[in-house]
Motif scaffolding. Structure first.
Motif, PDB file in Angstrom:
ATOM      1  N   ALA A   1       0.827  -1.207   0.000  1.00 42.95           N
ATOM      2  CA  ALA A   1       0.000   0.000   0.000  1.00 42.95           C
ATOM      3  C   ALA A   1       0.865   1.261   0.000  1.00 42.95           C
ATOM      4  N   ALA A   2       1.954   1.256   0.749  1.00 42.15           N
ATOM      5  CA  ALA A   2       2.847   2.413   0.786  1.00 42.15           C
ATOM      6  C   ALA A   2       3.493   2.641  -0.578  1.00 42.15           C
ATOM      7  N   LYS A   3       3.925   1.564  -1.232  1.00 44.77           N
ATOM      8  CA  LYS A   3       4.519   1.695  -2.572  1.00 44.77           C
ATOM      9  C   LYS A   3       3.483   2.222  -3.563  1.00 44.77           C
ATOM     10  N   PHE A   4       2.248   1.748  -3.433  1.00 46.96           N
ATOM     11  CA  PHE A   4       1.183   2.206  -4.317  1.00 46.96           C
ATOM     12  C   PHE A   4       0.912   3.694  -4.110  1.00 46.96           C
ATOM     13  N   ARG A   5       0.872   4.140  -2.849  1.00 45.74           N
ATOM     14  CA  ARG A   5       0.629   5.558  -2.569  1.00 45.74           C
ATOM     15  C   ARG A   5       1.711   6.439  -3.177  1.00 45.74           C
ATOM     16  N   VAL A   6       2.967   6.016  -3.066  1.00 55.20           N
ATOM     17  CA  VAL A   6       4.068   6.790  -3.629  1.00 55.20           C
ATOM     18  C   VAL A   6       3.937   6.857  -5.148  1.00 55.20           C
ATOM     19  N   SER A   7       3.664   5.723  -5.770  1.00 62.59           N
ATOM     20  CA  SER A   7       3.512   5.680  -7.226  1.00 62.59           C
ATOM     21  C   SER A   7       2.332   6.526  -7.685  1.00 62.59           C
TER      22      SER A   7
END
Length: 87
Positions: free
Chosen positions: A49-55
């Motif tokens: 989820a954190a990687k998705f938010r950054v992307s």
């Protein structure tokens, strides 16, 4: 990792860089060894989820820049349509 396996042998673990699991490390929800965090499968969702938010944030910022350029370009066919959607 062997210590983590002794504590919870039935769980699958994923090795991720320590900096990607800071939230889990702060809550003591993963095992850390030599700069790697061993994250149980049930906790991997927070990292994804954190990687998705950054992307998503990067993509939205890029889209906002492009939108401004295209919306003000009267020569393009889509510019006036985008401008009318903005208001």
């Amino acid at each position: 990792l062997s210590q983590a396996r002794r504590l919870a042998p039935q769980l699958s673990y994923y090795r991720v860089p320590f900096v990607q699991a800071l939230e889990l490390v702060s809550k003591c929800e993963c095992y850390v060894e030599k700069g790697q965090a061993y994250v149980p499968l049930v906790r991997i969702v927070s990292i994804v989820a954190a990687k998705f938010r950054v992307s998503l944030s990067k993509s939205l910022a890029l889209a906002a820049c492009v939108f401004g350029q295209v919306a003000h370009d009267e020569a393009s066919r889509i510019g006036p349509s985008l401008k009318s959607m903005n208001s």
